[in-house]
Every structure is written in structure tokens, then in C-alpha cells.
Design a protein around this motif. Structure first.
Motif, short mmCIF file in Angstrom:
data_model
loop_
_atom_site.label_atom_id
_atom_site.label_comp_id
_atom_site.label_asym_id
_atom_site.label_seq_id
_atom_site.Cartn_x
_atom_site.Cartn_y
_atom_site.Cartn_z
N GLU A 45 0.81 -1.22 0.00
CA GLU A 45 0.00 0.00 0.00
C GLU A 45 0.85 1.27 0.00
OE1 GLU A 45 -2.48 -0.53 3.44
OE2 GLU A 45 -3.70 -2.06 2.44
N ARG A 46 2.08 1.21 0.55
CA ARG A 46 2.91 2.41 0.71
C ARG A 46 3.96 2.61 -0.37
NH1 ARG A 46 2.06 1.45 6.04
NH2 ARG A 46 3.66 -0.10 6.30
N ILE A 47 4.19 1.64 -1.21
CA ILE A 47 5.31 1.71 -2.15
C ILE A 47 5.17 2.93 -3.07
CG2 ILE A 47 4.34 0.21 -3.94
CD1 ILE A 47 7.85 -0.29 -2.74
N THR A 48 6.24 3.71 -3.18
CA THR A 48 6.22 4.93 -4.00
C THR A 48 7.59 5.16 -4.62
OG1 THR A 48 6.89 6.33 -2.15
CG2 THR A 48 4.51 6.10 -2.54
N GLY A 49 7.62 6.12 -5.52
CA GLY A 49 8.89 6.60 -6.08
C GLY A 49 9.70 5.53 -6.76
N LYS A 50 11.00 5.65 -6.64
CA LYS A 50 11.92 4.71 -7.31
C LYS A 50 11.74 3.29 -6.79
CE LYS A 50 15.80 5.31 -4.14
NZ LYS A 50 17.18 5.68 -3.98
N TRP A 51 11.11 3.15 -5.66
CA TRP A 51 10.93 1.83 -5.05
C TRP A 51 9.81 1.03 -5.70
CZ3 TRP A 51 14.77 0.79 -1.71
CH2 TRP A 51 15.47 1.86 -1.19
#
Length: 194
Positions: A100-106
Motif C-alpha cells: 500500500e505504501r510503495i512509491t517513487g523509485k521503489w
């Protein structure tokens, strides 16, 4: 090679030095990565409780560095650790938070996380329903996660994760087939005994 080479390959001395240097430089993001790598070494050496503490420390550092994508990946590491320890419910909880939290380059880690979530949801459904067949709604949710992970790996042209996803899905189908056979035998033996 002779002896126990795993302790040589996964020596955390280098990561501890990097961690201290990052902390001294005020770079909590780099300190978090180094701390997570220390946890990975501890995990590889089956020192699960120490690894958990390192992962939680890395997570706190990433939070203080306002790096939600890194927090999500560290949540996945914690989930993997719990899964290895057989604590499937905890693994699902941590990985769900990471997905649910994964963002950006990740975000590049999302397909791998979804595939792992698919496997965990199936394991959880099987454990909670045994000896009966697993809850079909949970199984559908698991297969949806597999599909999303495999599709994401395909879009990213990550052939390794794509192949791993299909392999893991195949393993789960085989495991499900074996469970169905065992359930049928159990039900048959129950009918004979009754």
C-alpha cells in the motif's frame, strides 16, 4: 570451498561502517539502507530476532528521512522474515502495508511484493481452513495478486521476476491440487469410519 563461507560472504562489518558514516553525515536514508543490509546478513545467517531488530531500526530511520518507498521495502523485508519464521499472519500484515505504501523509485519492487503476497495469502488461507478446503474468496485475492505481480514484471520487462511469478503460481496450483487430493482421501476415510 571449505568451511562455513556464508559468514565470510555476508560479513556485516562493511555495512556497519557505512551505517556509522551515514549517521555521522546526517544521512538517515543511507543509514537506513546500511542497517537493512545488516539485517539481511543476520537473516541469511538465520539470526532472525537480531535481523528483525535491524529491519525495524532501518524502517525507523527511513521514516525519519521521509522515505515512504524505502519504508515499504523494509516492510517487505520484515514480512519475508516473518514468513521464514512461519508467522504467516504477521507476514501478510507487514507486506500488505508495504504494498500500500510503495512509491517513487521503489515501485520497481512492487511486482515482486505482489507475487510474494499471492503466495502468503494462499498459505494463510490453507492454514486457517485446514483440514477443509481454503476459502475461495481468499484464493481469488491471492491469484489477483499473482496476476498483478506477473503483469507488472512483464510491463517492466523484468524477466527474472516474471519467471519467478509464474513458477511460484505453478507451485501454488500444484500444492492446491495435492491438498484437494488429501482432502478427498480424508473425507473418504471419514465416510468409511462413520
Amino acid at each position: 570451498l571449505q568451511g562455513d563461507w556464508s559468514s565470510d560472504v555476508c560479513s556485516s562489518d562493511l555495512f556497519e561502517s557505512a551505517q556509522q558514516l551515514a549517521i555521522a553525515s546526517g544521512r538517515n536514508d543511507l543509514a537506513a539502507n546500511a542497517t537493512s543490509n545488516i539485517g539481511g546478513c543476520e537473516f541469511a545467517l538465520h539470526d532472525y530476532q537480531t535481523a528483525l531488530h535491524s529491519y525495524l531500526d532501518a524502517r525507523r530511520m527511513a521514516e525519519s528521512a521521509a522515505a515512504p518507498g524505502a519504508v515499504a521495502v523494509f516492510d517487505a523485508n520484515i514480512a519475508s522474515l516473518y514468513s521464514q519464521m512461519g508467522e504467516v499472519d504477521s507476514a501478510v500484515q507487514w507486506l500488505q502495508g508495504g504494498v500500500e505504501r510503495i512509491t517513487g523509485k521503489w515501485v520497481s519492487f512492487l511486482p515482486q511484493m505482489q507475487i510474494e503476497m499471492g503466495s502468503l495469502l494462499i498459505r494463510q488461507a490453507i492454514l486457517k481452513s485446514a483440514p477443509s478446503p481454503p476459502d475461495q474468496d481468499r484464493m481469488k485475492e491471492a491469484f489477483t495478486m499473482f496476476r498483478q505481480g506477473i503483469d507488472g514484471a512483464d510491463r517492466a520487462r523484468d524477466r527474472t521476476i516474471y519467471a519467478v511469478g509464474w513458477n511460484r503460481l505453478g507451485e501454488e496450483f500444484l500444492r492446491q491440487r495435492d491438498l484437494d487430493r488429501k482432502s478427498t482421501r480424508l473425507n473418504s476415510s471419514h465416510l468409511v469410519i462413520s
